[in-house]
Write a protein that holds these residues in place. Structure first.
Motif, PDB file in Angstrom:
ATOM      1  N   THR A 199       2.346  -5.270  -5.064  1.00 21.82           N
ATOM      2  CA  THR A 199       2.568  -4.037  -4.301  1.00 21.82           C
ATOM      3  C   THR A 199       3.120  -2.929  -5.192  1.00 21.82           C
ATOM      4  O   THR A 199       2.690  -1.765  -5.120  1.00 21.82           O
ATOM      5  N   GLY A 200       4.106  -3.290  -6.048  1.00 19.47           N
ATOM      6  CA  GLY A 200       4.724  -2.289  -6.911  1.00 19.47           C
ATOM      7  C   GLY A 200       3.770  -1.698  -7.920  1.00 19.47           C
ATOM      8  O   GLY A 200       3.974  -0.576  -8.401  1.00 19.47           O
ATOM      9  N   VAL A 201       2.702  -2.428  -8.264  1.00 20.17           N
ATOM     10  CA  VAL A 201       1.723  -1.914  -9.222  1.00 20.17           C
ATOM     11  C   VAL A 201       0.584  -1.194  -8.504  1.00 20.17           C
ATOM     12  O   VAL A 201       0.148  -0.099  -8.910  1.00 20.17           O
ATOM     13  N   GLN A 202       0.089  -1.773  -7.429  1.00 24.90           N
ATOM     14  CA  GLN A 202      -1.109  -1.249  -6.779  1.00 24.90           C
ATOM     15  C   GLN A 202      -0.845   0.042  -6.006  1.00 24.90           C
ATOM     16  O   GLN A 202      -1.658   0.975  -6.056  1.00 24.90           O
ATOM     17  N   PRO A 260       1.514   2.575  -6.349  1.00 18.32           N
ATOM     18  CA  PRO A 260       1.579   3.770  -7.201  1.00 18.32           C
ATOM     19  C   PRO A 260       0.233   4.076  -7.864  1.00 18.32           C
ATOM     20  O   PRO A 260      -0.127   5.258  -8.039  1.00 18.32           O
ATOM     21  N   ALA A 261      -0.512   3.024  -8.260  1.00 19.34           N
ATOM     22  CA  ALA A 261      -1.815   3.262  -8.885  1.00 19.34           C
ATOM     23  C   ALA A 261      -2.758   3.959  -7.905  1.00 19.34           C
ATOM     24  O   ALA A 261      -3.527   4.867  -8.287  1.00 19.34           O
ATOM     25  N   MET A 262      -2.722   3.565  -6.627  1.00 24.24           N
ATOM     26  CA  MET A 262      -3.567   4.215  -5.629  1.00 24.24           C
ATOM     27  C   MET A 262      -3.167   5.681  -5.434  1.00 24.24           C
ATOM     28  O   MET A 262      -4.033   6.564  -5.316  1.00 24.24           O
ATOM     29  N   LEU A 263      -1.874   5.954  -5.411  1.00 24.58           N
ATOM     30  CA  LEU A 263      -1.415   7.337  -5.253  1.00 24.58           C
ATOM     31  C   LEU A 263      -1.827   8.192  -6.449  1.00 24.58           C
ATOM     32  O   LEU A 263      -2.249   9.352  -6.300  1.00 24.58           O
ATOM     33  N   ILE A 264      -1.702   7.620  -7.639  1.00 24.67           N
ATOM     34  CA  ILE A 264      -2.107   8.363  -8.841  1.00 24.67           C
ATOM     35  C   ILE A 264      -3.614   8.599  -8.835  1.00 24.67           C
ATOM     36  O   ILE A 264      -4.101   9.679  -9.235  1.00 24.67           O
ATOM     37  N   ASP A 265      -4.396   7.618  -8.382  1.00 21.30           N
ATOM     38  CA  ASP A 265      -5.844   7.805  -8.288  1.00 21.30           C
ATOM     39  C   ASP A 265      -6.191   8.953  -7.336  1.00 21.30           C
ATOM     40  O   ASP A 265      -7.120   9.741  -7.594  1.00 21.30           O
ATOM     41  N   ASP A 266      -5.425   9.031  -6.234  1.00 20.71           N
ATOM     42  CA  ASP A 266      -5.661  10.156  -5.310  1.00 20.71           C
ATOM     43  C   ASP A 266      -5.383  11.502  -6.000  1.00 20.71           C
ATOM     44  O   ASP A 266      -6.124  12.479  -5.817  1.00 20.71           O
ATOM     45  N   VAL A 300       6.796  12.595  -5.816  1.00 26.28           N
ATOM     46  CA  VAL A 300       6.744  11.657  -4.692  1.00 26.28           C
ATOM     47  C   VAL A 300       6.238  10.287  -5.161  1.00 26.28           C
ATOM     48  O   VAL A 300       6.729   9.242  -4.731  1.00 26.28           O
ATOM     49  N   VAL A 301       5.255  10.306  -6.068  1.00 28.73           N
ATOM     50  CA  VAL A 301       4.720   9.034  -6.583  1.00 28.73           C
ATOM     51  C   VAL A 301       5.813   8.255  -7.309  1.00 28.73           C
ATOM     52  O   VAL A 301       5.974   7.046  -7.127  1.00 28.73           O
ATOM     53  N   THR A 302       6.570   8.965  -8.136  1.00 34.21           N
ATOM     54  CA  THR A 302       7.667   8.302  -8.862  1.00 34.21           C
ATOM     55  C   THR A 302       8.709   7.759  -7.902  1.00 34.21           C
ATOM     56  O   THR A 302       9.220   6.636  -8.069  1.00 34.21           O
ATOM     57  N   GLN A 303       9.036   8.544  -6.893  1.00 37.27           N
ATOM     58  CA  GLN A 303      10.034   8.080  -5.917  1.00 37.27           C
ATOM     59  C   GLN A 303       9.538   6.867  -5.144  1.00 37.27           C
ATOM     60  O   GLN A 303      10.290   5.913  -4.902  1.00 37.27           O
ATOM     61  N   VAL A 304       8.259   6.900  -4.756  1.00 37.14           N
ATOM     62  CA  VAL A 304       7.693   5.749  -4.035  1.00 37.14           C
ATOM     63  C   VAL A 304       7.706   4.512  -4.920  1.00 37.14           C
ATOM     64  O   VAL A 304       8.058   3.408  -4.481  1.00 37.14           O
ATOM     65  N   GLU A 305       7.332   4.694  -6.174  1.00 39.05           N
ATOM     66  CA  GLU A 305       7.301   3.567  -7.104  1.00 39.05           C
ATOM     67  C   GLU A 305       8.697   2.965  -7.276  1.00 39.05           C
ATOM     68  O   GLU A 305       8.875   1.733  -7.221  1.00 39.05           O
ATOM     69  N   GLN A 306       9.705   3.827  -7.470  1.00 39.01           N
ATOM     70  CA  GLN A 306      11.077   3.325  -7.619  1.00 39.01           C
ATOM     71  C   GLN A 306      11.566   2.641  -6.350  1.00 39.01           C
ATOM     72  O   GLN A 306      12.218   1.593  -6.402  1.00 39.01           O
ATOM     73  N   ALA A 307      11.223   3.220  -5.197  1.00 42.72           N
ATOM     74  CA  ALA A 307      11.639   2.617  -3.928  1.00 42.72           C
ATOM     75  C   ALA A 307      10.996   1.251  -3.728  1.00 42.72           C
ATOM     76  O   ALA A 307      11.639   0.312  -3.238  1.00 42.72           O
ATOM     77  N   LEU A 308       9.714   1.153  -4.122  1.00 41.51           N
ATOM     78  CA  LEU A 308       9.036  -0.139  -3.982  1.00 41.51           C
ATOM     79  C   LEU A 308       9.699  -1.210  -4.846  1.00 41.51           C
ATOM     80  O   LEU A 308       9.922  -2.346  -4.397  1.00 41.51           O
ATOM     81  N   VAL A 360       5.588 -12.384  -6.526  1.00 40.03           N
ATOM     82  CA  VAL A 360       4.210 -11.995  -6.841  1.00 40.03           C
ATOM     83  C   VAL A 360       3.750 -10.889  -5.895  1.00 40.03           C
ATOM     84  O   VAL A 360       3.093  -9.922  -6.313  1.00 40.03           O
ATOM     85  N   ALA A 361       4.094 -11.030  -4.598  1.00 43.13           N
ATOM     86  CA  ALA A 361       3.717  -9.993  -3.628  1.00 43.13           C
ATOM     87  C   ALA A 361       4.360  -8.649  -3.980  1.00 43.13           C
ATOM     88  O   ALA A 361       3.710  -7.594  -3.919  1.00 43.13           O
ATOM     89  N   VAL A 362       5.634  -8.676  -4.379  1.00 39.81           N
ATOM     90  CA  VAL A 362       6.319  -7.440  -4.772  1.00 39.81           C
ATOM     91  C   VAL A 362       5.679  -6.852  -6.023  1.00 39.81           C
ATOM     92  O   VAL A 362       5.477  -5.627  -6.133  1.00 39.81           O
TER      93      VAL A 362
END
Length: 404
Positions: free
Chosen positions: A22-25, A27-33, A112-120, A17-19
């Motif tokens: 984190t994996g959803v929130q 990338p969503a924060m980065l996209i919001d930025d 970078v957002v995609t890479q962060v999302e995949q890494a997460l 659940v924690a993963v």
């Protein structure tokens, strides 16, 4: 589901659940930025367009390909952003309706957002797997300690008062272990004190009781005199039973093993029980010996006879006729047709000074039978078979091989 599985599943599910969060929130924060960045550029472009009529900062007027859903938002006259999923990736749109036209700009989501999302997601999957393995290993350690504690507690409950739980560690299980060990120590001390007191009383009474029995034997025959003799004999038998229980408790007895026929032991025990139970001039109790299959067994015949005599006597006292002794190889069954054994005896076994019949007996007969059976390595079980009555099963072990 065992404790190990429950703990492992709970910790693994929590990590998953924690993963997921984190994996959803993240990338969503980065996209919001990025949305806010594109929207700021659009506001600058809007100001330039209103002041000079120029379209700057990559903005466009009424471009083709604007997503319909985004176009509907812009028709409301407010600044808006829109995230579009395309075969080439995600696209961020920003726009506003001005002077009857749509001023929009779009830009792809940063790699970078995609890479962060995949890494997460990848690190989260690995983390969940490692967490699951570690949690199962930790839970297995707790489970082993609890199972060892349960086995030791069962040994204590079965009468092994020397068994103790390991006290290593500083957690709650160790605290529980210390409490159980303290309880076992207190219980062992109390039982030992009770046994010593009972044995000492029986030893102190042995000489005066013997004198009483001898004196009663000198009395002439008569109703009152015979009653005194009978009571003195019962007191002597009770004292001998208490002494025998004390010797069994203190492991002061040794078995004298030899080869003997099981059928012969059953007949001798039945005869001894009948003789002890039958008063002069009274009819003999109804007891039958049925030898379905005789066998030579390696045991202590005197102690086997003692066990069977006590079982038959208990059937006479608390059951109903007929009492049947059935010999099937090394297994001897004693069954009566009374109300059956009480529930506490079936669940906990014979207990001294506790009997199933209200106000009669002290529970020593079956206690002695169970103790003698343990001494000779036999198994004694108590059941209430179908059809009513009580049945005691004495298993003397493997019979001798035939010489044929």
């Amino acid at each position: 589901m065992g404790l190990r599985t429950k703990i492992g599943a709970t910790i693994t599910a929590t990590a998953a659940v924690a993963v997921l969060v984190t994996g959803v929130q993240v990338p969503a924060m980065l996209i919001d930025d990025e949305r806010e960045t594109v929207l700021d550029r659009l506001r600058f472009a809007e100001r330039v367009h209103q002041e000079s009529g120029r379209v700057a900062y990559g903005a466009r007027l009424d471009p083709p390909g604007v997503p319909p859903a985004f176009r509907e938002r812009l028709a409301q006259g407010r600044h808006s952003t829109y995230l579009q999923e395309t075969p080439d990736g995600r696209m961020i749109w920003a726009g506003v309706s001005t002077n009857g036209h749509l001023l929009v700009m779009n830009t792809p989501v940063s790699a970078v957002v995609t890479q962060v999302e995949q890494a997460l997601w990848k690190s989260g999957a690995v983390g969940v797997g490692v967490t699951g393995l570690v949690s199962v290993a930790v839970a297995a350690g707790f489970g082993r300690r609890l199972r060892a504690s349960a086995r030791t507690a069962e040994r204590i409950a079965e009468g092994d008062l020397t068994a103790r739980l390991p006290e290593g560690g500083r957690d709650e299980i160790t605290a529980l272990t210390r409490t159980v060990n303290a309880m076992a120590d207190a219980l062992g001390s109390r039982l030992q004190a009770e046994r010593e007191v009972t044995a000492n009383i029986a030893h102190e009474l042995r000489t005066p009781v013997a004198g009483m029995v001898a004196a009663a034997g000198l009395l002439p025959d008569g109703r009152a005199e015979n009653m005194v003799k009978e009571r003195a004999g019962r007191l002597r038998d009770l004292m001998e039973d208490v002494l025998e229980v004390a010797r069994l408790d203190n492991d002061a007895e040794e078995a004298d093993l030899r080869w003997v026929e099981a059928g012969r032991l059953a007949r001798r025990a039945a005869r001894a029980a009948v003789e002890a139970r039958t008063a002069p001039g009274a009819p003999e109790p109804d007891v039958r010996v049925e030898v379905v299959e005789d066998a030579r067994v390696h045991t202590d015949p005197r102690r086997v006879e003692r066990v069977l005599t006590n079982l038959v006597t208990n059937a006479f006292r608390h059951g109903a006729p007929p009492v049947v002794i059935e010999v099937t190889g090394p297994v001897i069954r004693v069954r009566d047709h009374g109300p059956g054994f009480p529930g506490h005896l079936l669940s906990c076994g014979p207990q001294r000074f506790r009997t199933g019949a209200a106000g009669t007996g002290l529970g020593l007969g079956l206690t002695i039978a169970a103790g003698q059976a343990r001494l000779i390595g036999a198994e004694l079980r108590f059941t209430n078979p179908e059809g009513g009555g009580a049945q005691a099963l004495l298993d003397l072990g493997a019979p001798a091989e035939s010489d044929d």
